[in-house]
Design a protein around this motif. Structure first.
Motif, PDB file in Angstrom:
ATOM      1  N   LYS A 121       0.861  -1.247   0.043  1.00 55.04           N
ATOM      2  CA  LYS A 121      -0.072  -0.074   0.012  1.00 55.04           C
ATOM      3  C   LYS A 121       0.767   1.369   0.091  1.00 55.04           C
ATOM      4  O   LYS A 121       0.590   2.349  -0.724  1.00 55.04           O
ATOM      5  CB  LYS A 121      -0.872   0.181   1.195  1.00 55.04           C
ATOM      6  N   ASP A 122       1.951   1.312   0.894  1.00 51.75           N
ATOM      7  CA  ASP A 122       2.857   2.504   0.799  1.00 51.75           C
ATOM      8  C   ASP A 122       3.400   2.726  -0.297  1.00 51.75           C
ATOM      9  O   ASP A 122       3.491   3.823  -0.932  1.00 51.75           O
ATOM     10  CB  ASP A 122       3.853   2.104   2.026  1.00 51.75           C
ATOM     11  N   LEU A 123       4.127   1.610  -1.214  1.00 55.74           N
ATOM     12  CA  LEU A 123       4.666   1.754  -2.522  1.00 55.74           C
ATOM     13  C   LEU A 123       3.565   2.283  -3.499  1.00 55.74           C
ATOM     14  O   LEU A 123       3.934   3.051  -4.163  1.00 55.74           O
ATOM     15  CB  LEU A 123       5.283   0.339  -2.725  1.00 55.74           C
ATOM     16  N   LYS A 124       2.389   1.666  -3.492  1.00 56.73           N
ATOM     17  CA  LYS A 124       1.377   2.080  -4.373  1.00 56.73           C
ATOM     18  C   LYS A 124       0.976   3.693  -4.383  1.00 56.73           C
ATOM     19  O   LYS A 124       0.763   4.266  -5.447  1.00 56.73           O
ATOM     20  CB  LYS A 124       0.048   1.230  -4.254  1.00 56.73           C
ATOM     21  N   LEU A 125       0.914   4.052  -3.188  1.00 52.97           N
ATOM     22  CA  LEU A 125       0.546   5.382  -3.048  1.00 52.97           C
ATOM     23  C   LEU A 125       1.766   6.391  -2.875  1.00 52.97           C
ATOM     24  O   LEU A 125       1.542   7.774  -3.022  1.00 52.97           O
ATOM     25  CB  LEU A 125      -0.364   5.393  -1.536  1.00 52.97           C
ATOM     26  N   SER A 126       2.862   5.908  -3.120  1.00 51.52           N
ATOM     27  CA  SER A 126       3.939   6.849  -3.062  1.00 51.52           C
ATOM     28  C   SER A 126       4.818   6.696  -4.566  1.00 51.52           C
ATOM     29  O   SER A 126       5.995   6.961  -4.359  1.00 51.52           O
ATOM     30  CB  SER A 126       5.121   6.469  -1.957  1.00 51.52           C
ATOM     31  N   GLY A 127       3.983   6.565  -5.407  1.00 58.59           N
ATOM     32  CA  GLY A 127       4.662   6.679  -6.929  1.00 58.59           C
ATOM     33  C   GLY A 127       5.061   5.561  -7.632  1.00 58.59           C
ATOM     34  O   GLY A 127       5.869   5.708  -8.645  1.00 58.59           O
ATOM     35  N   ILE A 128       4.402   4.453  -7.188  1.00 57.36           N
ATOM     36  CA  ILE A 128       4.695   3.125  -8.101  1.00 57.36           C
ATOM     37  C   ILE A 128       3.308   2.675  -8.478  1.00 57.36           C
ATOM     38  O   ILE A 128       2.773   1.772  -7.797  1.00 57.36           O
ATOM     39  CB  ILE A 128       5.405   2.022  -7.200  1.00 57.36           C
ATOM     40  N   PRO A 129       2.505   3.206  -9.690  1.00 62.85           N
ATOM     41  CA  PRO A 129       1.080   3.039  -9.913  1.00 62.85           C
ATOM     42  C   PRO A 129       1.007   1.638 -10.613  1.00 62.85           C
ATOM     43  O   PRO A 129      -0.069   1.051 -10.596  1.00 62.85           O
ATOM     44  CB  PRO A 129       0.784   4.203 -10.662  1.00 62.85           C
ATOM     45  N   ASN A 130       1.971   1.069 -11.333  1.00 58.67           N
ATOM     46  CA  ASN A 130       2.081   0.061 -11.966  1.00 58.67           C
ATOM     47  C   ASN A 130       2.229  -1.341 -11.223  1.00 58.67           C
ATOM     48  O   ASN A 130       2.358  -2.502 -11.671  1.00 58.67           O
ATOM     49  CB  ASN A 130       2.843  -0.002 -13.142  1.00 58.67           C
ATOM     50  N   LEU A 131       2.309  -1.224  -9.767  1.00 63.33           N
ATOM     51  CA  LEU A 131       2.533  -2.293  -8.882  1.00 63.33           C
ATOM     52  C   LEU A 131       1.304  -3.181  -8.586  1.00 63.33           C
ATOM     53  O   LEU A 131       0.096  -2.573  -8.326  1.00 63.33           O
ATOM     54  CB  LEU A 131       2.704  -1.802  -7.539  1.00 63.33           C
ATOM     55  N   TYR A 132       1.138  -4.198  -8.834  1.00 65.56           N
ATOM     56  CA  TYR A 132       0.014  -5.247  -8.489  1.00 65.56           C
ATOM     57  C   TYR A 132       0.690  -6.428  -7.768  1.00 65.56           C
ATOM     58  O   TYR A 132       1.887  -6.730  -7.828  1.00 65.56           O
ATOM     59  CB  TYR A 132      -0.447  -5.986 -10.008  1.00 65.56           C
ATOM     60  N   VAL A 133      -0.368  -7.080  -6.807  1.00 62.51           N
ATOM     61  CA  VAL A 133      -0.131  -7.694  -5.922  1.00 62.51           C
ATOM     62  C   VAL A 133      -0.866  -9.199  -6.215  1.00 62.51           C
ATOM     63  O   VAL A 133      -2.127  -8.993  -6.221  1.00 62.51           O
ATOM     64  CB  VAL A 133      -0.116  -7.398  -4.507  1.00 62.51           C
ATOM     65  N   VAL A 134      -0.419 -10.198  -5.831  1.00 66.10           N
ATOM     66  CA  VAL A 134      -1.055 -11.632  -6.075  1.00 66.10           C
ATOM     67  C   VAL A 134      -0.759 -12.364  -4.494  1.00 66.10           C
ATOM     68  O   VAL A 134       0.465 -12.240  -4.221  1.00 66.10           O
ATOM     69  CB  VAL A 134      -0.568 -12.600  -7.140  1.00 66.10           C
ATOM     70  N   VAL A 135      -1.670 -12.480  -3.917  1.00 66.11           N
ATOM     71  CA  VAL A 135      -1.458 -13.502  -2.374  1.00 66.11           C
ATOM     72  C   VAL A 135      -2.086 -14.857  -2.860  1.00 66.11           C
ATOM     73  O   VAL A 135      -3.321 -14.903  -2.819  1.00 66.11           O
ATOM     74  CB  VAL A 135      -2.181 -12.906  -1.432  1.00 66.11           C
ATOM     75  N   VAL A 136      -1.284 -15.794  -2.477  1.00 58.22           N
ATOM     76  CA  VAL A 136      -1.709 -17.161  -2.623  1.00 58.22           C
ATOM     77  C   VAL A 136      -1.698 -17.937  -1.077  1.00 58.22           C
ATOM     78  O   VAL A 136      -0.704 -17.981  -0.723  1.00 58.22           O
ATOM     79  CB  VAL A 136      -0.735 -17.911  -3.633  1.00 58.22           C
ATOM     80  N   GLY A 137      -2.936 -18.458  -0.978  1.00 54.56           N
ATOM     81  CA  GLY A 137      -2.792 -19.143   0.415  1.00 54.56           C
ATOM     82  C   GLY A 137      -4.188 -19.192   0.985  1.00 54.56           C
ATOM     83  O   GLY A 137      -4.797 -18.004   0.581  1.00 54.56           O
ATOM     84  N   GLY A 138      -4.550 -19.964   1.671  1.00 50.23           N
ATOM     85  CA  GLY A 138      -5.630 -20.152   2.511  1.00 50.23           C
ATOM     86  C   GLY A 138      -5.305 -20.565   4.006  1.00 50.23           C
ATOM     87  O   GLY A 138      -4.116 -20.939   4.262  1.00 50.23           O
ATOM     88  N   GLY A 139      -6.172 -20.458   4.958  1.00 53.21           N
ATOM     89  CA  GLY A 139      -6.088 -20.678   6.262  1.00 53.21           C
ATOM     90  C   GLY A 139      -7.085 -19.868   7.086  1.00 53.21           C
ATOM     91  O   GLY A 139      -8.071 -19.381   6.809  1.00 53.21           O
ATOM     92  N   PRO A 140      -6.965 -20.271   8.475  1.00 52.17           N
ATOM     93  CA  PRO A 140      -7.784 -19.583   9.506  1.00 52.17           C
ATOM     94  C   PRO A 140      -7.904 -18.229   9.569  1.00 52.17           C
ATOM     95  O   PRO A 140      -8.976 -17.731  10.045  1.00 52.17           O
ATOM     96  CB  PRO A 140      -7.385 -20.435  10.616  1.00 52.17           C
ATOM     97  N   ARG A 141      -7.115 -17.561   8.946  1.00 58.67           N
ATOM     98  CA  ARG A 141      -6.905 -15.905   9.255  1.00 58.67           C
ATOM     99  C   ARG A 141      -7.067 -15.492   7.827  1.00 58.67           C
ATOM    100  O   ARG A 141      -6.805 -14.169   7.822  1.00 58.67           O
ATOM    101  CB  ARG A 141      -5.519 -15.563   9.772  1.00 58.67           C
ATOM    102  N   PHE A 142      -7.685 -16.313   6.875  1.00 59.16           N
ATOM    103  CA  PHE A 142      -7.739 -15.533   5.748  1.00 59.16           C
ATOM    104  C   PHE A 142      -8.917 -14.437   5.600  1.00 59.16           C
ATOM    105  O   PHE A 142      -8.460 -13.346   4.960  1.00 59.16           O
ATOM    106  CB  PHE A 142      -8.246 -16.518   4.750  1.00 59.16           C
ATOM    107  N   LYS A 143      -9.562 -14.383   6.753  1.00 60.64           N
ATOM    108  CA  LYS A 143     -10.636 -13.386   6.502  1.00 60.64           C
ATOM    109  C   LYS A 143      -9.935 -12.064   7.014  1.00 60.64           C
ATOM    110  O   LYS A 143     -10.500 -10.575   6.595  1.00 60.64           O
ATOM    111  CB  LYS A 143     -11.977 -13.587   7.631  1.00 60.64           C
ATOM    112  N   GLU A 144      -8.996 -12.060   7.748  1.00 58.50           N
ATOM    113  CA  GLU A 144      -8.224 -10.732   8.214  1.00 58.50           C
ATOM    114  C   GLU A 144      -7.366 -10.286   7.024  1.00 58.50           C
ATOM    115  O   GLU A 144      -7.343  -8.963   6.669  1.00 58.50           O
ATOM    116  CB  GLU A 144      -7.265 -11.145   9.396  1.00 58.50           C
ATOM    117  N   ILE A 145      -7.137 -11.136   6.256  1.00 56.52           N
ATOM    118  CA  ILE A 145      -6.365 -10.553   4.936  1.00 56.52           C
ATOM    119  C   ILE A 145      -7.259 -10.135   4.004  1.00 56.52           C
ATOM    120  O   ILE A 145      -6.873  -9.069   3.369  1.00 56.52           O
ATOM    121  CB  ILE A 145      -5.630 -11.852   4.405  1.00 56.52           C
TER     122      ILE A 145
END
Length: 348
Positions: free
Chosen positions: A213-237
């Protein structure tokens, strides 16, 4: 004993997607290819279908989630396990998690069958290890720091056997179609984080997302993120992702959940943030890795520091410093500004 007469009972508490479970899946597949008989017991999980493809006997046993176990349940489960051992003519037990190891080792001891315990991390409760280790005939550790950790708990000899990676499965490939499916622009820079979303690994994922988030909002507009994984804390993510997207101009984070085709996701990334087995798999796919794990932060893995990275298991079993969003954001920003360096380390 020849390989053709060896029959190994592999035991896991459960078989959800995680580093230990995929380690056992790969190990069992390789042993079957070498003519060794394999039998699996666990309480089941999301990887059951993948284990079923091995076409070896699989038994579902309702292993408890922790030790100690009530005496009546312990007796009942040990009786069930002993019957499996005798029916399958098992000659060796190989366990990887503590409740299932404790029960199968008890059963094996009564039947005079040798047992091996592989220690995959420092996450095991010490009280449970102290119950299991004395029952094992041999102890395997997956990294030098784990060996040092275990040697503080027991005088039994240990051996380090590193995790192995199937480099035919994990190798460079084209994932441009997957990028289109996820709605990621062609000229974007893709960061991938992969782990089971539980315990400390969920905390690291949150740190990673805040750094992005810090990087995206500070001048790196072409940044994209993929998160792979599941588990008991997925809702928090998911909740953190929703919060980040409300402050961004676009929805740049893709949460894809548990995936069994992880090699394709590595291939769409420009850089992978991860630890342990994820780091090894990503490097086998030709991707640069920023190592951060349960123990703390390492840094970008480079040719000159690979041995140091390995000896701390890429941040899981040792680290250079605590993991923070600022440390991670600075490393990613520095790496982004040196694209040639990233390409070099990914192909090293």
């Amino acid at each position: 004993m020849s390989e053709s007469t060896m029959r190994v009972l592999m035991t896991l508490d459960g078989i959800d997607v995680g580093g230990t479970e995929t380690h056992v899946l790969s190990l069992a597949e390789e042993m079957i290819n070498k003519g060794i008989g394999i039998v699996i017991i666990s309480r089941g999980g999301s990887l059951l279908q993948s284990f079923s493809r091995l076409q070896c006997p699989i038994y579902q046993v309702p292993f408890p989630y922790s030790l100690p176990i009530p005496a009546d349940l312990q007796e009942k489960l040990c009786k069930e396990i002993k019957q499996i051992i005798m029916t399958e003519k098992i000659t060796l037990i190989h366990s990887h998690q503590t409740p299932s190891a404790f029960l199968t080792f008890q059963a094996a001891k009564e039947l005079g069958i040798p047992s091996i315990f592989t220690v995959h991390g420092t996450y095991y409760p010490k009280s449970e290890l102290l119950r299991v280790l004395p029952l094992a005939n041999k102890i395997i550790c997956v990294s030098p720091p784990i060996q040092q950790f275990i040697q503080k708990l027991t005088d039994q000899p240990t051996i380090v056997i590193p995790n192995g990676i199937d480099t035919t499965r994990y190798s460079p490939s084209d994932s441009s179609d997957l990028k289109v499916q996820l709605g990621i622009p062609k000229d974007s820079f893709v960061l991938l984080y992969s782990s089971r979303i539980a315990w400390t690994k969920a905390n690291i994922c949150m740190i990673f997302l805040r750094a992005c988030k810090d990087l995206k909002l500070s001048g790196i507009p072409n940044l994209y993120v993929v998160v792979v994984g599941g588990g008991p804390r997925f809702k928090e993510i998911r909740d953190i992702t929703d919060t980040i997207h409300r402050s961004s101009t676009d929805n740049f984070i893709n949460l894809v959940g548990e995936r069994l085709d992880l090699q394709h996701y590595y291939s769409l990334a420009d850089c992978v943030v991860g630890t342990g087995r994820v780091a090894l798999e990503a490097m086998a796919c030709g991707k640069p890795v920023i190592a951060a794990g349960s123990h703390g932060y390492f840094r970008l893995v480079e040719e000159h520091n690979f041995e140091d990275a390995w000896h701390c298991y890429f941040g899981d079993h040792g680290s250079l410093k605590p993991c923070s969003r600022f440390t991670m954001a600075n490393e990613i920003r520095s790496s982004l500004s040196q694209s040639a360096r990233l390409l070099k380390e990914g192909s090293a």
